[in-house]
Design an enzyme around this catalytic site. Structure first.
Site, PDB file in Angstrom:
ATOM      1  N   CYS A 480      49.415  60.192 -49.974  1.00  0.00           N
ATOM      2  CA  CYS A 480      48.721  61.089 -50.893  1.00  0.00           C
ATOM      3  C   CYS A 480      49.745  62.108 -51.379  1.00  0.00           C
ATOM      4  O   CYS A 480      50.943  61.853 -51.347  1.00  0.00           O
ATOM      5  CB  CYS A 480      47.540  61.740 -50.194  1.00  0.00           C
ATOM      6  SG  CYS A 480      46.489  62.724 -51.269  1.00  0.00           S
ATOM      7  N   ALA A 481      49.303  63.286 -51.800  1.00  0.00           N
ATOM      8  CA  ALA A 481      50.230  64.293 -52.329  1.00  0.00           C
ATOM      9  C   ALA A 481      51.201  64.770 -51.268  1.00  0.00           C
ATOM     10  O   ALA A 481      52.391  64.958 -51.536  1.00  0.00           O
ATOM     11  CB  ALA A 481      49.448  65.483 -52.888  1.00  0.00           C
TER      12      ALA A 481
END
Length: 538
Positions: A480-481
């Site tokens: 993810c981020a």
């Protein structure tokens, strides 16, 4: 089920990562081609405007092709193997699906209640995707088709066909089955989606009518879902799809920038539909207040080390809008503070909305500057001064509330617990303390007989694999981020969160068989090295 939802939510974030750069290009392009701001140099027939229009048109790529990007990006996070080939299969199947829908509507649109002669992008629910005139399903259609293809790919890609049919194996076989599946899917869509569009219009009116209260509820839910990795599922339909406004809030705002830059009316009147993107205000003003409270409540002899820990993660939040590093700093030791943080973030967003501060404010300062402050400062600068005043007041509120709770409840935030609570030990120190061999003495997992790289990043990836229970305990991995999302076979073999911190990560959360390792903004590179350590890079 939770594991699947988390992986799906993480996959949704992949195309959204492109918005930071695309937003900068669109913001600057809008600024430099708005005559009301730049003066005569930005007139329609000048070389300056023509040159910047070329750049601006390129900047629209991400916003104009969102459904296509989501259709291609979803397999990156959900395909169990050969993700690149699954991306190709999803891309072709999505185009096929839209050709089927277009052909059906060309013949039977009046009977289905669809005005297929309406212009694309209008309120009549018609869109053009990759040159195909079709129903405007936004991102939902792309996710639906891509999801079907991913299921087929995971089940059928390795199907063994007779040798004389070998040319139809692999991706060709998956596409053949997908082609057949797209026909009934397209038929079901043309029968049901026009009715869904009517329901979405009613929902839009309800959400917009809720005003500041609706904004506060939305922001609170977005924050409290972060520890579970489900916040993407909440905001994605609003930001990137047609739930609130045609094309999604991001695309609609970017398209409206020239009009907004030239208009003098309040932004709340010009674009009330943008109010739900107020999730970024706590990143800009709340996180600094939290960091200041951590510093003030740390023991005096440890404040320098605490400051060294807090400064980079606070800047990451302010500039990039990524809050996980500092939020997870206190989520593990004082989860009650996270609920308070979510409530204060909701109050901050409600205050902004009540004072007419509306725009795309879900990211950090870089994104806000490109899509709000820079292109709109000339005509709406006073609104942003109001936002600054409100934000600074809430920074003080955050500081006072967090400091009071930390001291009153004696919470073990950074600098207040044991001697080693603000330092990150090296992986070799951890190995030595637990009687394990140094990283460079081991072997790379997934490649028999091959020595592990002595490079620090590869050794770090190897250590993460070990903390996750070894290569045999890992079923799948995506990113993810700031986090690695890992599916494990046996949660009992996963090390405690402190072990991940000692290895150099920011922490880890284990929810059943779904594990999230908080790495930081270099998560993409770390994920690549972990996959290499597992022998999945080929």
């Amino acid at each position: 089920m939770m594991k699947a939802i988390q992986r799906f939510g993480g996959a949704l974030f992949t195309p959204a990562m492109l918005f930071a750069f695309a937003g900068v290009v669109v913001g600057l392009g809008t600024l430099f081609t708005t005559e009301a701001i730049m003066g005569p140099i930005a007139a329609a027939d000048t070389t300056w405007t023509k040159a910047w229009t070329v750049v601006l048109d390129g900047g629209w790529t991400v916003f104009n092709q969102l459904p296509l990007l989501f259709a291609v990006a979803l397999p990156i996070g959900l395909a169990k193997r050969q993700a690149g080939r699954c991306c190709l299969e999803a891309f072709v199947s999505y185009l096929t699906f839209n050709y089927f829908v277009s052909s059906m509507l060309s013949s039977w649109a009046p009977r289905l209640g669809v005005d297929f002669s309406a212009s694309a992008g209008s309120a009549q629910g018609v869109a053009t995707i990759a040159g195909i005139r079709t129903l405007d399903m936004g991102v939902a259609g792309a996710l639906l088709v891509s999801g079907v293809v991913i299921v087929l790919h995971n089940r059928l890609f390795d199907t063994h066909l007779p040798e004389w049919l070998g040319v139809f194996s692999g991706s060709t076989f998956v596409y053949m089955v997908s082609f057949v599946a797209m026909l009934p899917l397209a038929g079901a869509v043309v029968l049901t989606w026009p009715k869904v569009q009517v329901g979405m219009h009613v929902f839009q009116q309800i959400i917009l009518g809720a005003g500041s209260a609706g904004v506060g509820i939305f922001v609170f839910l977005e924050r409290v879902l972060i520890p579970f990795g489900l916040h993407h599922l909440l905001y994605a339909p609003f930001y990137y799809d047609n739930v609130i406004v045609q094309g999604g809030i991001y695309a609609a705002w970017a398209n409206a920038l020239p009009r907004l830059a030239a208009a003098g009316q309040p932004l709340a009147d010009l674009a009330p539909w943008a109010s739900l993107t107020a999730t970024g205000w706590s990143k800009l003003f709340g996180i600094p207040g939290i960091a200041a409270a951590f510093y003030a409540t740390a023991r005096p002899e440890r404040r320098k080390r605490v400051l060294a820990l807090l400064v980079p993660v606070t800047l990451t939040s302010i500039l990039c809008g990524v809050t996980e590093p500092i939020e997870y700093t206190f989520l593990f030791v004082a989860p009650q503070l996270f609920v308070v943080h979510a409530a204060l973030a909701a109050c901050l967003s409600m205050a902004m909305n009540a004072f007419g501060v509306v725009g795309v404010f879900s990211g950090g300062l870089i994104e806000m500057s490109s899509l709000d402050f820079v292109p709109l400062a000339a005509t709406h600068g006073q609104t942003y001064l109001v936002a600054l005043a409100i934000g600074l007041c809430f920074s003080a509120v955050y500081f006072v509330v967090f400091r009071f709770l930390i001291l009153r409840l004696d919470l073990r935030t950074p600098g207040r617990a044991g001697e080693g609570d603000v330092c990150l030990n090296t992986q070799d120190e951890y190995r030595d303390a637990h009687g394990m061999p140094r990283a460079q003495d081991g072997r790379r997992l997934g490649a028999d007989g091959e020595k592990a790289d002595v490079d620090r990043e590869d050794a770090y990836a190897l250590r993460l694999v070990e903390l996750l229970g070894g290569a045999g305990n890992i079923e799948g991995i995506t990113s993810c981020a700031t986090r690695l999302r890992v599916d494990v076979r046996d949660p009992g073999r996963v090390a405690a969160g402190g072990a991940f911190v000692a290895a150099g990560a920011r922490g880890a959360v284990c929810a059943g068989r779904a594990v999230q390792v908080i790495v930081g903004l270099n998560v993409t590179q770390v994920a690549e090295r972990v996959e290499r350590a597992l022998g999945l890079d080929g």
